[in-house]
Each structure stands twice: as C-alpha cells, then as structure tokens.
Design a protein around this motif. Sequence first.
Motif, PDB file in Angstrom:
ATOM      1  N   ALA A 101       0.888  -1.070   0.072  1.00  0.00           N
ATOM      2  CA  ALA A 101      -0.122   0.010  -0.123  1.00  0.00           C
ATOM      3  C   ALA A 101       0.769   1.129  -0.006  1.00  0.00           C
ATOM      4  CB  ALA A 101      -0.714  -0.010   1.150  1.00  0.00           C
ATOM      5  N   ASP A 102       1.880   1.118   0.782  1.00  0.00           N
ATOM      6  CA  ASP A 102       2.773   2.470   0.967  1.00  0.00           C
ATOM      7  C   ASP A 102       3.526   2.665  -0.487  1.00  0.00           C
ATOM      8  OD1 ASP A 102       1.928   3.058   3.571  1.00  0.00           O
ATOM      9  OD2 ASP A 102       3.706   2.162   4.343  1.00  0.00           O
ATOM     10  N   TRP A 103       4.039   1.504  -1.288  1.00  0.00           N
ATOM     11  CA  TRP A 103       4.660   1.647  -2.291  1.00  0.00           C
ATOM     12  C   TRP A 103       3.892   2.084  -3.281  1.00  0.00           C
ATOM     13  CZ3 TRP A 103       7.360  -3.277  -5.088  1.00  0.00           C
ATOM     14  CH2 TRP A 103       8.429  -2.765  -5.799  1.00  0.00           C
ATOM     15  N   ASP A 104       2.689   1.748  -3.450  1.00  0.00           N
ATOM     16  CA  ASP A 104       1.583   2.206  -4.375  1.00  0.00           C
ATOM     17  C   ASP A 104       1.434   3.875  -4.354  1.00  0.00           C
ATOM     18  OD1 ASP A 104      -0.164   1.449  -6.364  1.00  0.00           O
ATOM     19  OD2 ASP A 104      -1.733   1.213  -5.153  1.00  0.00           O
ATOM     20  N   ASP A 105       1.515   4.158  -2.963  1.00  0.00           N
ATOM     21  CA  ASP A 105       1.498   5.637  -2.643  1.00  0.00           C
ATOM     22  C   ASP A 105       2.582   6.326  -3.353  1.00  0.00           C
ATOM     23  OD1 ASP A 105      -1.005   5.240  -1.771  1.00  0.00           O
ATOM     24  OD2 ASP A 105      -0.617   5.192   0.501  1.00  0.00           O
ATOM     25  N   PHE A 106       3.844   6.074  -2.774  1.00  0.00           N
ATOM     26  CA  PHE A 106       5.013   6.284  -3.325  1.00  0.00           C
ATOM     27  C   PHE A 106       5.201   6.419  -4.776  1.00  0.00           C
ATOM     28  CE2 PHE A 106       6.365   5.933   1.120  1.00  0.00           C
ATOM     29  CZ  PHE A 106       6.931   7.349   1.318  1.00  0.00           C
ATOM     30  N   LEU A 107       4.896   5.416  -5.477  1.00  0.00           N
ATOM     31  CA  LEU A 107       4.874   5.067  -7.130  1.00  0.00           C
ATOM     32  C   LEU A 107       3.976   6.267  -7.621  1.00  0.00           C
ATOM     33  CD1 LEU A 107       5.262   1.786  -7.948  1.00  0.00           C
ATOM     34  CD2 LEU A 107       6.658   3.556  -8.543  1.00  0.00           C
ATOM     35  N   LEU A 108       2.781   6.611  -6.908  1.00  0.00           N
ATOM     36  CA  LEU A 108       1.956   7.517  -7.551  1.00  0.00           C
ATOM     37  C   LEU A 108       2.571   8.890  -7.449  1.00  0.00           C
ATOM     38  CD1 LEU A 108      -1.502   6.257  -6.164  1.00  0.00           C
ATOM     39  CD2 LEU A 108      -0.788   6.544  -8.409  1.00  0.00           C
ATOM     40  N   ALA A 109       3.252   8.985  -6.206  1.00  0.00           N
ATOM     41  CA  ALA A 109       4.018  10.516  -6.092  1.00  0.00           C
ATOM     42  C   ALA A 109       5.223  10.473  -7.363  1.00  0.00           C
ATOM     43  CB  ALA A 109       4.402  10.430  -4.598  1.00  0.00           C
ATOM     44  N   VAL A 110       5.739   9.639  -7.489  1.00  0.00           N
ATOM     45  CA  VAL A 110       6.763   9.478  -8.303  1.00  0.00           C
ATOM     46  C   VAL A 110       6.094   9.739  -9.610  1.00  0.00           C
ATOM     47  CG1 VAL A 110       8.473   8.165  -9.632  1.00  0.00           C
ATOM     48  CG2 VAL A 110       8.460   8.173  -7.116  1.00  0.00           C
ATOM     49  N   MET A 111       4.951   9.327 -10.105  1.00  0.00           N
ATOM     50  CA  MET A 111       4.334   9.436 -11.347  1.00  0.00           C
ATOM     51  C   MET A 111       4.074  10.847 -11.244  1.00  0.00           C
ATOM     52  SD  MET A 111       2.138   6.089 -11.575  1.00  0.00           S
ATOM     53  CE  MET A 111       1.394   6.218 -13.111  1.00  0.00           C
ATOM     54  N   ALA A 112       3.500  11.501 -10.218  1.00  0.00           N
ATOM     55  CA  ALA A 112       3.175  12.929 -10.341  1.00  0.00           C
ATOM     56  C   ALA A 112       4.265  13.911 -10.739  1.00  0.00           C
ATOM     57  CB  ALA A 112       2.740  13.244  -8.764  1.00  0.00           C
ATOM     58  N   TYR A 113       5.652  13.379 -10.111  1.00  0.00           N
ATOM     59  CA  TYR A 113       6.531  14.267 -10.255  1.00  0.00           C
ATOM     60  C   TYR A 113       7.106  14.150 -11.891  1.00  0.00           C
ATOM     61  CZ  TYR A 113      11.555  15.538 -10.006  1.00  0.00           C
ATOM     62  OH  TYR A 113      12.883  16.356 -10.412  1.00  0.00           O
ATOM     63  N   ASP A 114       7.128  12.750 -12.259  1.00  0.00           N
ATOM     64  CA  ASP A 114       7.441  12.580 -13.789  1.00  0.00           C
ATOM     65  C   ASP A 114       6.438  13.664 -14.608  1.00  0.00           C
ATOM     66  OD1 ASP A 114       8.230  11.104 -16.165  1.00  0.00           O
ATOM     67  OD2 ASP A 114       6.157  10.626 -16.211  1.00  0.00           O
TER      68      ASP A 114
END
Length: 182
Positions: A75-88
């Motif tokens: 769940a946390d990894w999912d959230d962090f990947l969404l943050a990385v995708m937003a940065y991208d």
Amino acid sequence: MYLITVFGNLLIILAVRSDPHLHTPMYFFLANLSFVDICFTSTTVPKMLLNIQTQGKVITYAGCVTQIYFFLLFADWDDFLLAVMAYDRFLAICHPLRYTVIMDPWLCGLLVLVSWIMIVFLFYGTSLGVYLSSAANHSSHKSAVASVMYTVVTPMLNPFIYSLRNRDIKRALKRITGVPVM
C-alpha cells in the motif's frame, strides 16, 4: 474481481514490455504500479476468498502479522509510486524541453528504488506499531465493505483509470491481442 485485477494489470505490464514506443519513464512507472497492485491485492484477497469458501474466519498470529506486513508494504509502495508518477508528469509539463535529459533511465530506476527504501523505513518505523497498538471497535460490516473497496476495487480500476484511456496503451494491447490497429 480478483481475476480482473490480476489480468488487467498483467496486460498493462505486458503491453509496456512488448511495445518499444512505451519504453518511456511514464510507462515504466505505470508498469511498476501495475506490479505493485497485483502484489497488493494478492496479499489479502486469496485468504479472503478462502475464508468465504470455507466459512472460516481464523488466521494464525504469524499469518496475520505477515499479511499486515505485506499489505502495508505494498500500500505504501503504491502511494510512493503515485507520487513519483506525479513528479514525472510535473517535469513533462513544466520542463518539456529538458524532460528527456532529466528523466533518464538511471533516474527512473533510482526513483523506484528510493520509493522502495522509503517504504521499508516508514513501515518499520510506524506502521507495525500503529497497527499493533490500535484496538478501536468498528462495525464489522462497515469495515468489511471498506476493506473490499480498498483492497479489491481500487487496484482493479487502476489499469482502466491510468492506461486504457491512453491511445498508446490501447494500440499496444491491440497488437498483443491480434486486433488490427488502425
């Protein structure tokens, strides 16, 4: 729903891996998100389906702690990947001319690795302690509905939300399935 989740996310991963046009940072992160969604759903749903089938509601302490560990981890990894995708996406919109220079494959891999490392640190630091110390009473029916929405419905919808409205993914999926591409 579980099979739709796994199948939909596997299709996204396959489409990104097989189509050279999708070898970009955005799709790299999307494939990672699909993998994490499969893992996230697979931590709880198989046991839930077994419990429904056998009418049992028993889980060992070790099984419970293991399931909680992986549930919170993914769940946390999912959230962090969404943050990385937003940065991208931020870089692609705000710095379009420098985007390909900034988001090189090395940085993409590093961002995924850093999101993984942050999750491990956050998990060990907070998640287990918070879960083990909370003993609040909730309605079991409301908790069950919320759990299904969070663990099954959201990961099932992610492939549709993030990719099936995308022309490039549709084209790659048509190539994989043998449907003529127009």
